[in-house]
Motif scaffolding. Sequence first.
Motif, PDB file in Angstrom:
ATOM      1  N   GLY A 116      42.450  41.026  40.550  1.00  0.00           N
ATOM      2  CA  GLY A 116      42.633  39.674  40.040  1.00  0.00           C
ATOM      3  C   GLY A 116      41.686  38.709  40.723  1.00  0.00           C
ATOM      4  O   GLY A 116      41.020  39.037  41.696  1.00  0.00           O
ATOM      5  N   VAL A 117      41.602  37.480  40.177  1.00  0.00           N
ATOM      6  CA  VAL A 117      40.684  36.468  40.708  1.00  0.00           C
ATOM      7  C   VAL A 117      41.014  36.137  42.157  1.00  0.00           C
ATOM      8  O   VAL A 117      40.133  35.846  42.964  1.00  0.00           O
ATOM      9  N   ASN A 118      42.283  36.274  42.504  1.00  0.00           N
ATOM     10  CA  ASN A 118      42.692  35.916  43.858  1.00  0.00           C
ATOM     11  C   ASN A 118      42.628  37.083  44.832  1.00  0.00           C
ATOM     12  O   ASN A 118      42.997  36.959  45.979  1.00  0.00           O
ATOM     13  N   ALA A 119      42.194  38.212  44.350  1.00  0.00           N
ATOM     14  CA  ALA A 119      42.178  39.396  45.206  1.00  0.00           C
ATOM     15  C   ALA A 119      40.935  39.402  46.086  1.00  0.00           C
ATOM     16  O   ALA A 119      40.105  38.494  46.026  1.00  0.00           O
ATOM     17  N   ARG A 120      40.796  40.430  46.889  1.00  0.00           N
ATOM     18  CA  ARG A 120      39.630  40.552  47.748  1.00  0.00           C
ATOM     19  C   ARG A 120      39.272  42.017  47.827  1.00  0.00           C
ATOM     20  O   ARG A 120      40.109  42.805  48.220  1.00  0.00           O
ATOM     21  N   PRO A 121      38.113  42.498  47.453  1.00  0.00           N
ATOM     22  CA  PRO A 121      37.077  41.677  46.832  1.00  0.00           C
ATOM     23  C   PRO A 121      37.437  41.411  45.375  1.00  0.00           C
ATOM     24  O   PRO A 121      38.202  42.132  44.778  1.00  0.00           O
ATOM     25  N   SER A 122      36.876  40.358  44.809  1.00  0.00           N
ATOM     26  CA  SER A 122      37.203  40.029  43.422  1.00  0.00           C
ATOM     27  C   SER A 122      35.939  39.573  42.725  1.00  0.00           C
ATOM     28  O   SER A 122      34.891  39.430  43.333  1.00  0.00           O
ATOM     29  N   PHE A 123      36.062  39.329  41.436  1.00  0.00           N
ATOM     30  CA  PHE A 123      34.970  38.733  40.687  1.00  0.00           C
ATOM     31  C   PHE A 123      35.311  37.264  40.474  1.00  0.00           C
ATOM     32  O   PHE A 123      36.463  36.928  40.297  1.00  0.00           O
ATOM     33  N   PRO A 124      34.317  36.374  40.451  1.00  0.00           N
ATOM     34  CA  PRO A 124      34.621  34.954  40.341  1.00  0.00           C
ATOM     35  C   PRO A 124      34.825  34.535  38.895  1.00  0.00           C
ATOM     36  O   PRO A 124      34.735  33.359  38.570  1.00  0.00           O
ATOM     37  N   PHE A 125      35.090  35.501  38.028  1.00  0.00           N
ATOM     38  CA  PHE A 125      35.316  35.172  36.639  1.00  0.00           C
ATOM     39  C   PHE A 125      36.511  35.966  36.165  1.00  0.00           C
ATOM     40  O   PHE A 125      36.947  36.909  36.819  1.00  0.00           O
ATOM     41  N   VAL A 126      37.011  35.587  35.026  1.00  0.00           N
ATOM     42  CA  VAL A 126      38.203  36.251  34.519  1.00  0.00           C
ATOM     43  C   VAL A 126      37.779  37.414  33.636  1.00  0.00           C
ATOM     44  O   VAL A 126      36.965  37.268  32.739  1.00  0.00           O
ATOM     45  N   ILE A 127      38.318  38.575  33.898  1.00  0.00           N
ATOM     46  CA  ILE A 127      38.080  39.709  33.021  1.00  0.00           C
ATOM     47  C   ILE A 127      39.344  39.931  32.222  1.00  0.00           C
ATOM     48  O   ILE A 127      40.420  40.139  32.784  1.00  0.00           O
ATOM     49  N   HIS A 128      39.196  39.833  30.916  1.00  0.00           N
ATOM     50  CA  HIS A 128      40.384  39.942  30.066  1.00  0.00           C
ATOM     51  C   HIS A 128      40.708  41.398  29.792  1.00  0.00           C
ATOM     52  O   HIS A 128      40.389  41.940  28.761  1.00  0.00           O
ATOM     53  N   GLU A 129      41.389  42.007  30.782  1.00  0.00           N
ATOM     54  CA  GLU A 129      41.765  43.406  30.648  1.00  0.00           C
ATOM     55  C   GLU A 129      42.717  43.621  29.487  1.00  0.00           C
ATOM     56  O   GLU A 129      42.769  44.705  28.914  1.00  0.00           O
ATOM     57  N   GLU A 130      43.482  42.584  29.186  1.00  0.00           N
ATOM     58  CA  GLU A 130      44.545  42.734  28.188  1.00  0.00           C
ATOM     59  C   GLU A 130      43.986  42.814  26.769  1.00  0.00           C
ATOM     60  O   GLU A 130      44.678  43.272  25.863  1.00  0.00           O
ATOM     61  N   SER A 131      42.723  42.397  26.582  1.00  0.00           N
ATOM     62  CA  SER A 131      42.161  42.511  25.232  1.00  0.00           C
ATOM     63  C   SER A 131      40.792  43.176  25.275  1.00  0.00           C
ATOM     64  O   SER A 131      39.769  42.542  25.076  1.00  0.00           O
ATOM     65  N   PRO A 132      40.784  44.475  25.580  1.00  0.00           N
ATOM     66  CA  PRO A 132      39.514  45.178  25.645  1.00  0.00           C
ATOM     67  C   PRO A 132      38.981  45.485  24.251  1.00  0.00           C
ATOM     68  O   PRO A 132      39.726  45.459  23.280  1.00  0.00           O
ATOM     69  N   GLY A 133      37.684  45.762  24.189  1.00  0.00           N
ATOM     70  CA  GLY A 133      37.110  46.191  22.923  1.00  0.00           C
ATOM     71  C   GLY A 133      36.801  47.678  22.981  1.00  0.00           C
ATOM     72  O   GLY A 133      36.467  48.209  24.030  1.00  0.00           O
ATOM     73  N   PHE A 134      36.950  48.348  21.832  1.00  0.00           N
ATOM     74  CA  PHE A 134      36.659  49.776  21.767  1.00  0.00           C
ATOM     75  C   PHE A 134      35.691  50.040  20.638  1.00  0.00           C
ATOM     76  O   PHE A 134      35.834  49.467  19.557  1.00  0.00           O
ATOM     77  N   GLU A 135      34.759  50.954  20.879  1.00  0.00           N
ATOM     78  CA  GLU A 135      33.898  51.364  19.774  1.00  0.00           C
ATOM     79  C   GLU A 135      34.682  52.269  18.827  1.00  0.00           C
ATOM     80  O   GLU A 135      34.577  52.183  17.616  1.00  0.00           O
ATOM     81  N   SER A 136      35.512  53.125  19.409  1.00  0.00           N
ATOM     82  CA  SER A 136      36.271  54.067  18.603  1.00  0.00           C
ATOM     83  C   SER A 136      37.449  53.366  17.939  1.00  0.00           C
ATOM     84  O   SER A 136      38.169  52.606  18.584  1.00  0.00           O
ATOM     85  N   GLY A 137      37.637  53.640  16.656  1.00  0.00           N
ATOM     86  CA  GLY A 137      38.767  53.078  15.930  1.00  0.00           C
ATOM     87  C   GLY A 137      40.092  53.573  16.478  1.00  0.00           C
ATOM     88  O   GLY A 137      41.120  52.901  16.347  1.00  0.00           O
ATOM     89  N   ALA A 138      40.061  54.739  17.117  1.00  0.00           N
ATOM     90  CA  ALA A 138      41.292  55.285  17.678  1.00  0.00           C
ATOM     91  C   ALA A 138      41.663  54.599  18.997  1.00  0.00           C
ATOM     92  O   ALA A 138      42.708  54.873  19.574  1.00  0.00           O
ATOM     93  N   GLU A 139      40.781  53.716  19.457  1.00  0.00           N
ATOM     94  CA  GLU A 139      40.972  52.990  20.714  1.00  0.00           C
ATOM     95  C   GLU A 139      41.377  53.918  21.850  1.00  0.00           C
ATOM     96  O   GLU A 139      40.596  54.765  22.244  1.00  0.00           O
TER      97      GLU A 139
END
Lengths: 260, 377
Positions: free
Chosen positions: B129-152
């Motif tokens: 998360g953003v508050n973790a260490r180490p972290s990324f200074p931006f939000v990664i929306h894990e909850e809405s990933p994109g998939f190339e495969s239709g079967a996800e």
Amino acid sequence: MSNNLIAFLVFFFFPALLLANDEVQEGLRIMTEVDRRDNGWVDYTVDLTMILSNARGETTEREIQMKSKETEEDGDRTLMVFDTPPDVRGTGLLTYTHFIGEDDQWLYLPALKRIKRIASKNKSGPFMGSEFAYEDLSSQEVSKYSYRYLKDEIMHGEEHFIVERYPLDQNSGYTRQVAWVDKEHYRFQKIQFFDRKNKHLKTLDFYDYRMYDNRIWRANSMIMENHVNKKSTRLVWNNYQFNRGMREQDFNKNALKRVR
Amino acid sequence: MSGQATFFPSFSFVPEYHRSWDDGKYLFDFVPSFRFDYEDSERNLVDIQELAWIRVREDWEFRAGVRKVFWGVTESRHLVDVINQVDFTEGLDGEEKLGQPMLNLSFSRDWGVFDIFLLPGFRERSFPGVNARPSFPFVIHEESPGFESGAENYRLDFAFRWTHYFGDLELGLSHFSGTSREPRLLPKNQDFDQFPATTEHFMPYYDVIDQTGIDAQYFLGDWAWKLEYIRRSGQGARFWASVIGFEKTFVGVFNTRADLGLLIEHLYDSRENLLMNSTENDLALGMRYSLNNIWDTNALLVALYDIDSKEYVLNLEASTRIGTNWRLSLEASLFLNIPGPTLVEYSWGTSKKQLFDSELIFFDDEDFVRLQLVRYF
């Protein structure tokens, strides 16, 4: 070199050369006989306890399950699995001993599921923090040393041969070892280890020999004493079982991964 | 970063159950894992690391269930190792993984070990998360990933691997065809033509890839030479990456019973401007020190140096047993010489976007130290 000089050298040193050659032959004969009597065990499993003592006598233990198998044309195959200490539980060590050349060794690290080939060049290093080096525990093939018979000696009321052996592998941590072999059954009773500076580093004593399978003698206890750091390691071998019908497949990388 | 705590006490519990029947012909493994993090709830985890049934025959094995596998030989980066999803919330070295559902048939013959994997079910990467260490200074929306495969998440992936050894040479060949465990991070916008948009939001995008890998290790005297090489297609342009190096061990160094190992690895990745991958043309210089004492005390110090940007990271891992049942370990990362942000062009499809050119810029302020005490039962 003048002919006179050669004649002189031959005259004075030939008897000494012959004598030395006899000692070499006798040393090799004794060790070949030790090996011959110890061979033909086919396969076995055994539980090993290592008891490590420091200079103050404080002890710590390691438990290892071990199985081993002879092969037709090459050295033995051995699989060790560590049960304790618990942080290394499930760690496996697979060794292929070769009559000629270096052994092959793979280590399995269960936390990472990783098999790592390890360099047998590092054979002189301590095994699990004990006073045994990897090379002290690996299978003792006759072809890995050259020999010289020294003399007979009576120890604990029994007659022994004393044979000096010199590791052929330059990565060995030893210049030489002096071994006491009993004349009755050709079993190792004591080995002194001399380090690369030819200093007496360690002594290994064998205790409690028992016969298995009506013909194979095995020491059920061994104590390695380090004379420099005053530490010692005792090995206790329990529950030897021979002729388990093991196969080559019990000693491959897949077997190493399912050791626990 | 603001909102980022300094101390992250966390607690985890990993019970293990292993059983075998019929003289080892059938095996069962169950290893669940529970983790609770006091500061970063994204690190909270209930996971099954292993839940597998194994049938062992003379020269083959069938393994079904959730398992972890490891492929490869190098130390600084694990390129060919693609089966399991990496758990980045447990460290950046890629050695902490999530269990992967699989059917695995393994043949062990004179010509080596050959593994076939069918991988039903894909597990997404979790990011700290953003508050973790180490972290990324931006939000990664894990909850809405994109998939190339239709079967996800339910695409049936496939892999095989062959390994064998020839004297002092260990060789591995592998191929993976399926949803990439490593996502691309794409700017999260409804419409990619609307630039400039906020740079703080990204979504992971999982392409379907084909990756062929080679790994080799060769002992030459005291030197262990190592190579990992991959070729991957399906994730943008086809690219290749490699790690090549050696490790040399000095046994009984300084007249003690300790071993000192020196390792040097060169890491190359033909991709450019990688957000998630900070190894384009790097050098790893490492030192491994094993005391060979009864506590099995050891330390590994690795400096990862970026030849192009001159950034470097120092990683230290050290651990020692305490008594019989405890192990104390220390892990630390220091990010050094990270330059200020300069913007470069980043393209995705027909769109262009500006991003920082420093690969480690996000970690500039993310030095961390982890102290772990484990009790084994």
